[in-house]
Design a protein around this motif. Structure first.
Motif, PDB file in Angstrom:
ATOM      1  N   GLN A 139       9.014  -8.924  40.187  1.00 36.13           N
ATOM      2  CA  GLN A 139       7.303  -9.183  39.319  1.00 36.13           C
ATOM      3  C   GLN A 139       7.752  -8.992  38.198  1.00 36.13           C
ATOM      4  OE1 GLN A 139       4.575  -6.868  37.765  1.00 36.13           O
ATOM      5  NE2 GLN A 139       2.921  -7.732  39.344  1.00 36.13           N
ATOM      6  N   LEU A 140       8.068 -10.872  36.853  1.00 34.82           N
ATOM      7  CA  LEU A 140       8.486 -10.288  35.733  1.00 34.82           C
ATOM      8  C   LEU A 140       7.141 -10.685  34.924  1.00 34.82           C
ATOM      9  CD1 LEU A 140      11.867 -12.753  37.082  1.00 34.82           C
ATOM     10  CD2 LEU A 140      11.173 -10.158  35.976  1.00 34.82           C
ATOM     11  N   ASN A 141       7.191 -10.747  33.687  1.00 36.78           N
ATOM     12  CA  ASN A 141       6.340 -10.983  32.681  1.00 36.78           C
ATOM     13  C   ASN A 141       7.124 -12.365  31.844  1.00 36.78           C
ATOM     14  OD1 ASN A 141       4.201  -9.328  32.365  1.00 36.78           O
ATOM     15  ND2 ASN A 141       5.585  -7.531  31.741  1.00 36.78           N
ATOM     16  N   THR A 142       5.920 -13.436  31.786  1.00 36.59           N
ATOM     17  CA  THR A 142       6.863 -14.370  30.622  1.00 36.59           C
ATOM     18  C   THR A 142       5.964 -15.268  30.111  1.00 36.59           C
ATOM     19  OG1 THR A 142       5.803 -16.217  32.804  1.00 36.59           O
ATOM     20  CG2 THR A 142       7.671 -15.105  33.369  1.00 36.59           C
ATOM     21  N   ARG A 143       6.098 -16.055  29.296  1.00 36.96           N
ATOM     22  CA  ARG A 143       5.464 -16.738  27.832  1.00 36.96           C
ATOM     23  C   ARG A 143       6.173 -17.545  28.020  1.00 36.96           C
ATOM     24  NH1 ARG A 143       6.518 -13.122  23.050  1.00 36.96           N
ATOM     25  NH2 ARG A 143       5.326 -11.456  24.057  1.00 36.96           N
ATOM     26  N   ILE A 144       4.921 -18.943  27.991  1.00 37.23           N
ATOM     27  CA  ILE A 144       5.560 -19.846  28.127  1.00 37.23           C
ATOM     28  C   ILE A 144       5.954 -20.558  26.670  1.00 37.23           C
ATOM     29  CG2 ILE A 144       4.070 -22.607  27.580  1.00 37.23           C
ATOM     30  CD1 ILE A 144       1.785 -21.515  28.750  1.00 37.23           C
ATOM     31  N   CYS A 145       7.004 -21.175  26.914  1.00 35.86           N
ATOM     32  CA  CYS A 145       7.949 -21.988  25.679  1.00 35.86           C
ATOM     33  C   CYS A 145       7.943 -23.390  25.419  1.00 35.86           C
ATOM     34  CB  CYS A 145       9.179 -21.542  26.405  1.00 35.86           C
ATOM     35  SG  CYS A 145      10.064 -22.650  27.551  1.00 35.86           S
ATOM     36  N   HIS A 146       7.177 -24.200  26.345  1.00 34.53           N
ATOM     37  CA  HIS A 146       6.846 -25.735  26.043  1.00 34.53           C
ATOM     38  C   HIS A 146       6.310 -26.471  27.661  1.00 34.53           C
ATOM     39  CE1 HIS A 146       7.796 -29.552  24.776  1.00 34.53           C
ATOM     40  NE2 HIS A 146       8.379 -30.162  26.029  1.00 34.53           N
ATOM     41  N   THR A 147       5.101 -27.462  27.338  1.00 33.93           N
ATOM     42  CA  THR A 147       4.658 -28.219  27.774  1.00 33.93           C
ATOM     43  C   THR A 147       4.931 -29.372  28.089  1.00 33.93           C
ATOM     44  OG1 THR A 147       2.293 -27.779  26.632  1.00 33.93           O
ATOM     45  CG2 THR A 147       2.663 -26.164  28.331  1.00 33.93           C
ATOM     46  N   GLU A 148       4.083 -30.414  28.455  1.00 39.50           N
ATOM     47  CA  GLU A 148       4.622 -31.699  28.402  1.00 39.50           C
ATOM     48  C   GLU A 148       3.255 -32.702  30.055  1.00 39.50           C
ATOM     49  OE1 GLU A 148       8.503 -32.791  29.577  1.00 39.50           O
ATOM     50  OE2 GLU A 148       8.296 -34.704  28.166  1.00 39.50           O
ATOM     51  N   THR A 149       3.083 -33.534  29.635  1.00 39.50           N
ATOM     52  CA  THR A 149       2.123 -33.748  30.385  1.00 39.50           C
ATOM     53  C   THR A 149       2.517 -35.495  30.583  1.00 39.50           C
ATOM     54  OG1 THR A 149      -0.033 -33.002  29.599  1.00 39.50           O
ATOM     55  CG2 THR A 149      -0.484 -34.739  30.185  1.00 39.50           C
TER      56      THR A 149
END
Ligand code: FES
Length: 330
Positions: A106-116
């Motif tokens: 189980q890991l915590n993450t954060r968004i670093c990039h989104t692309e549509t």
């Protein structure tokens, strides 16, 4: 790219070999060669990458918090993430070869990039605290976004990209997409996994023509499998048949086809078009076919029928229950 004098590492008991690059840890070199070495942080804090040097010399390249006892050191135990090879090495280590070899994490993450990309949302996550997810290409992870039901999705990154994870979502999954797009900068996404056994068996890479058939965002499951095969440098004949209305990673697939003469790619508009491709491959390929299918349920059933009628029975079918599916209208 390896230099001529970069030392070779041999793993025991499997006998697998890879080149250890002068400026990389043994772990980094092994992962980028497509080997599923054990690890959980890649920065010397978890101890998961412990291995025993049977022959050869290493150099410590980073300080590590994890304590290797004096008795273990005398026996040749070290952390693969914190040492580089100075000479050819023989190392005793527990590699993962099947999904069951890997523990749940189980890991915590954060968004670093989104692309549509058309009607697909590609989300790139950075794993926090220098940790990494240990998984095999083709496996899934459960993603929990605050305010949204947890979703089981294929991990679209190659395991050699330690520290980052990518997910591909259909924008028809509007609750999840909206929740992701409205996350505050410091909010976390919890990732649990790996799950599923839709993986490539490295022992079968030689001697088969590997055919990957996928639909829509299920491409996220086969993408890391192809990247894994590229990393192994085995170069078996491979074909990708991708059925979609939005081939959102078309350029990537074309770049593989341009770069590797053992890889071919067809962008297809519907599952019916797969049938003629399959029978051409079945009749024309000098090697037996091994087919991998990751598709929405209805399309998967149609594809299984097509495989049967072509007389192809060496198949790996992705049955992991996940939620990338669009309503099937093909
Ligand atoms: S100590 Fe965690 S991967 Fe090496």
């Amino acid at each position: 790219m390896s230099a001529p004098d970069d030392p070779e590492v041999t793993l025991l008991p499997s006998g697998k070999q890879f080149v250890s690059h002068a400026h990389s840890s043994v772990l980094e070199s092994g992962l980028s060669a497509g080997i599923a070495l054990p690890y959980r942080c890649s920065n010397g804090s978890c101890g998961e990458c412990r291995a025993r040097v049977v022959n050869g010399e290493v150099e410590q390249i980073r300080f590590h918090d994890y304590t290797v006892t004096a008795a273990e050191k005398n026996a040749g135990v070290l952390l693969l993430c914190s040492h580089r090879a100075l000479t050819p090495l023989e190392i005793e280590v527990s590699e993962a070869t099947v999904a069951e070899d890997i523990p749940q994490q189980q890991l915590n993450t954060r968004i670093c990039h989104t692309e549509t990309l058309g009607n697909t949302l590609v989300v790139r996550l950075k794993i926090l605290r220098g940790k990494a997810l240990w998984y095999l290409a083709g496996q899934y992870a459960r993603i929990t976004v605050p305010g949204c039901t947890p979703q089981l999705l294929p991990v679209a990154t190659c395991p050699c990209e330690a520290g980052y994870l990518e997910c591909h979502l259909s924008t028809t999954q509007s609750d999840l997409c909206n929740a992701i797009m409205s996350l505050k900068k410091r909010e976390r996404i919890v990732v649990e996994g790996p799950q599923g056994s839709f993986t490539v068996d490295d022992a079968t890479l030689h001697g088969f023509h590997h055919v990957f058939i996928t639909t829509d965002e299920h491409f996220a499951a086969v993408k890391p499998m192809i990247e894994h095969i590229i990393a192994t440098e085995v170069e078996p004949r491979c074909t990708l048949l991708w059925v979609a209305s939005n081939h959102y990673k078309n350029n990537l697939c074309r770049s593989w086809a341009d770069a590797f003469d053992w890889f071919t790619y067809q962008a297809l508009a519907n599952t019916k078009a797969v049938s003629s491709e399959l029978s051409t491959l079945h009749k024309g390929s000098p090697s037996p076919l091994k087919v991998y299918v990751s598709a929405a349920t209805e399309a998967r059933n149609q594809l299984e029928q097509q495989l049967l009628s072509c007389g192809i029975n060496d198949c790996v079918i992705d049955t992991t229950e996940h939620q990338v599916s669009r309503p099937n209208n093909r």
